[in-house]
Scaffold this motif. Structure first.
Motif, PDB file in Angstrom:
ATOM      1  N   VAL A   1       0.858  -1.191   0.000  1.00 42.26           N
ATOM      2  CA  VAL A   1       0.000   0.000   0.000  1.00 42.26           C
ATOM      3  C   VAL A   1       0.886   1.231   0.000  1.00 42.26           C
ATOM      4  O   VAL A   1       1.825   1.335   0.806  1.00 42.26           O
ATOM      5  N   GLU A   2       0.598   2.147  -0.906  1.00 41.19           N
ATOM      6  CA  GLU A   2       1.311   3.435  -0.934  1.00 41.19           C
ATOM      7  C   GLU A   2       0.463   4.474  -0.214  1.00 41.19           C
ATOM      8  O   GLU A   2      -0.741   4.561  -0.444  1.00 41.19           O
ATOM      9  N   ALA A   3       1.097   5.227   0.663  1.00 38.70           N
ATOM     10  CA  ALA A   3       0.346   6.212   1.445  1.00 38.70           C
ATOM     11  C   ALA A   3       1.230   7.401   1.768  1.00 38.70           C
ATOM     12  O   ALA A   3       2.466   7.297   1.812  1.00 38.70           O
ATOM     13  N   TRP A   4       0.595   8.536   2.000  1.00 37.76           N
ATOM     14  CA  TRP A   4       1.302   9.701   2.518  1.00 37.76           C
ATOM     15  C   TRP A   4       1.311   9.594   4.040  1.00 37.76           C
ATOM     16  O   TRP A   4       0.257   9.486   4.676  1.00 37.76           O
ATOM     17  N   ASP A   5       2.508   9.565   4.607  1.00 40.18           N
ATOM     18  CA  ASP A   5       2.686   9.464   6.051  1.00 40.18           C
ATOM     19  C   ASP A   5       2.701  10.876   6.624  1.00 40.18           C
ATOM     20  O   ASP A   5       3.681  11.611   6.472  1.00 40.18           O
ATOM     21  N   THR A   6       1.610  11.268   7.264  1.00 41.07           N
ATOM     22  CA  THR A   6       1.513  12.640   7.765  1.00 41.07           C
ATOM     23  C   THR A   6       2.463  12.887   8.929  1.00 41.07           C
ATOM     24  O   THR A   6       2.850  14.028   9.185  1.00 41.07           O
ATOM     25  N   ARG A   7       2.853  11.839   9.633  1.00 35.49           N
ATOM     26  CA  ARG A   7       3.788  12.003  10.748  1.00 35.49           C
ATOM     27  C   ARG A   7       5.203  12.265  10.243  1.00 35.49           C
ATOM     28  O   ARG A   7       5.911  13.135  10.749  1.00 35.49           O
ATOM     29  N   GLU A   8       5.588  11.506   9.197  1.00 36.45           N
ATOM     30  CA  GLU A   8       6.942  11.633   8.658  1.00 36.45           C
ATOM     31  C   GLU A   8       7.033  12.660   7.536  1.00 36.45           C
ATOM     32  O   GLU A   8       8.129  13.072   7.150  1.00 36.45           O
TER      33      GLU A   8
ATOM     34  N   ILE B   1      -2.518   8.512   4.651  1.00 38.39           N
ATOM     35  CA  ILE B   1      -3.528   8.779   3.626  1.00 38.39           C
ATOM     36  C   ILE B   1      -3.192   7.864   2.455  1.00 38.39           C
ATOM     37  O   ILE B   1      -2.181   8.052   1.767  1.00 38.39           O
ATOM     38  N   VAL B   2      -4.012   6.839   2.246  1.00 42.62           N
ATOM     39  CA  VAL B   2      -3.743   5.862   1.201  1.00 42.62           C
ATOM     40  C   VAL B   2      -3.902   6.524  -0.166  1.00 42.62           C
ATOM     41  O   VAL B   2      -4.925   7.145  -0.458  1.00 42.62           O
ATOM     42  N   THR B   3      -2.865   6.379  -1.001  1.00 40.21           N
ATOM     43  CA  THR B   3      -2.897   6.977  -2.344  1.00 40.21           C
ATOM     44  C   THR B   3      -2.984   5.922  -3.444  1.00 40.21           C
ATOM     45  O   THR B   3      -3.446   6.223  -4.546  1.00 40.21           O
ATOM     46  N   ALA B   4      -2.513   4.703  -3.176  1.00 40.87           N
ATOM     47  CA  ALA B   4      -2.584   3.629  -4.175  1.00 40.87           C
ATOM     48  C   ALA B   4      -2.438   2.282  -3.474  1.00 40.87           C
ATOM     49  O   ALA B   4      -1.849   2.193  -2.396  1.00 40.87           O
ATOM     50  N   VAL B   5      -2.976   1.250  -4.110  1.00 39.47           N
ATOM     51  CA  VAL B   5      -2.870  -0.113  -3.586  1.00 39.47           C
ATOM     52  C   VAL B   5      -2.330  -0.999  -4.698  1.00 39.47           C
ATOM     53  O   VAL B   5      -2.790  -0.924  -5.838  1.00 39.47           O
ATOM     54  N   ARG B   6      -1.353  -1.831  -4.339  1.00 33.82           N
ATOM     55  CA  ARG B   6      -0.754  -2.746  -5.313  1.00 33.82           C
ATOM     56  C   ARG B   6      -1.208  -4.172  -4.986  1.00 33.82           C
ATOM     57  O   ARG B   6      -0.983  -4.677  -3.885  1.00 33.82           O
ATOM     58  N   PHE B   7      -1.859  -4.788  -5.972  1.00 33.45           N
ATOM     59  CA  PHE B   7      -2.391  -6.136  -5.816  1.00 33.45           C
ATOM     60  C   PHE B   7      -1.543  -7.143  -6.589  1.00 33.45           C
ATOM     61  O   PHE B   7      -0.932  -6.802  -7.610  1.00 33.45           O
ATOM     62  N   ALA B   8      -1.519  -8.368  -6.102  1.00 30.80           N
ATOM     63  CA  ALA B   8      -0.924  -9.485  -6.837  1.00 30.80           C
ATOM     64  C   ALA B   8      -2.037 -10.487  -7.087  1.00 30.80           C
ATOM     65  O   ALA B   8      -2.521 -11.146  -6.157  1.00 30.80           O
ATOM     66  N   LEU B   9      -2.468 -10.588  -8.337  1.00 34.05           N
ATOM     67  CA  LEU B   9      -3.614 -11.434  -8.684  1.00 34.05           C
ATOM     68  C   LEU B   9      -3.185 -12.525  -9.660  1.00 34.05           C
ATOM     69  O   LEU B   9      -2.586 -12.246 -10.704  1.00 34.05           O
TER      70      LEU B   9
END
Length: 342
Positions: free
Chosen positions: A143-150, A178-186
């Motif tokens: 999961v790609e996210a913006w880390d508001t703490r860092e 804040i989730v910006t993208a999700v990477r799946f393996a299908l």
């Protein structure tokens, strides 16, 4: 303004599937995740509360939101083929059901049991959405996210996401990511999950004896459509209560007292109880108080028959929680996030 739009004193009634008439001090609609740091640095955003919103299908407003509601409208699907497995990066703002249907059309397996769940792709890992014996965590690679703490973009692998039953690190640390993208393996082929809530019976009814993923998806659509009210027809957030987990001794005692109890022993020794059975046995299925109600089609679903307020809906939900405790000694927890309560 390129990449995002800001609206003051914005109505949220059309942005939550329970159709609660709440307002946000500021609504930010973002279409480009790369502009997120700039948006978050606005004084009005930086200095107040922040709520990230997808389709509003997993929350209940019990009042107005005195802060910024961030609506993810990002789009995009990128596929990398690795043998029989597709690694698919999906923008957080994509609609979940549209994505599931797209994967089936492309011949990928795994998400068929999760069809027709409302919401966005970005919300899926937060709740670790699940249905009919499948949880999305099984197919999330990262999961790609913006880390508001860092103050930086973070990529969290499956282990770092700390997925649990309707749970994840994103839920346990609210406001941080804040989730910006999700990477799946299908995969192209995957063992189908058919032993849950009538799937085999529905496939038989359809005349399918050698099911493919798209057959399972069709069966799930039939089951969900029959059991769950459509948010487009009547306001609801799907299943409002989680199936409670209890220790083995409690589960066995409840089964002795109530032989008809619907429950599933888990691998970890705990029992998962059917919240729907508990609610119906306690007499709440179909109950209506004003415009707030419990669906007469499925006891897990809290519904807005018209103009119920957030406090009215939450009061009814609390009545159900208290009633189940009184009868069974088991506390139900809401599945959606309740905004505005302590």
């Amino acid at each position: 303004m390129g990449g995002y739009t800001l609206i003051e004193n914005a109505s949220l009634v059309s942005r939550n599937t329970l159709r609660v008439d709440a307002r946000a001090k500021l609504l930010a609609e973002i279409r480009d995740a790369a502009r997120l740091p700039e948006l978050l640095d606005f004084p009005a955003v930086r200095e107040g509360r922040l709520l990230v919103l997808g389709e509003g299908s997993n929350l209940l407003f019990t009042g107005d939101f005195d802060g910024t509601v961030l609506a993810m409208h990002t789009r995009g699907v990128h596929v990398e083929q690795d043998g029989d497995v597709a690694r698919i990066a999906v923008a957080a703002g994509e609609r979940w059901d549209d994505f599931v249907r797209w994967t089936l059309g492309q011949g990928y397996a795994g998400l068929e049991n999760l069809i027709l769940i409302p919401g966005t792709v970005g919300a899926a890992p937060i709740q670790n959405i699940g249905a009919y014996g499948t949880e999305v965590a099984e197919f999330i690679e990262s999961v790609e996210a913006w880390d508001t703490r860092e103050g930086r973009v973070a990529t969290l692998g499956r282990a770092a996401c700390a997925f649990g039953y309707r749970d994840s690190v994103f839920k346990r640390e609210p406001g941080r990511y804040i989730v910006t993208a999700v990477r799946f393996a299908l995969p192209r082929t995957h063992e189908l999950k058919l032993d849950y809530a009538g799937i085999r019976e529905e496939l038989a009814r359809m005349g399918v004896d050698r099911p493919a993923p798209f057959h399972v998806a069709e069966a799930v659509v039939h089951l969900r459509t029959r059991k769950l009210p459509d948010p487009a027809v009547i306001g609801n957030a799907g299943s409002f209560f989680k199936n409670p987990l209890v220790d083995a001794a409690t589960g066995e005692a409840l089964r002795r007292a109530h032989p008809e109890l619907v429950a599933w022993p888990g691998a970890d020794g705990r029992w998962k109880l059917s919240a729907a059975w508990l609610i119906e046995a306690a007499g709440f299925k179909g109950l209506r108080e004003g415009d707030a109600g419990i669906s007469n089609r499925h006891a897990l679903v809290l519904v807005n028959h018209g103009h119920a307020s957030g406090p009215q809906l939450w009061a009814l939900a609390r009545r159900v929680i208290d009633g189940v405790i009184a009868m069974f000694g088991v506390r139900l927890e809401p599945e959606p996030v309740v905004i505005g309560t302590d």
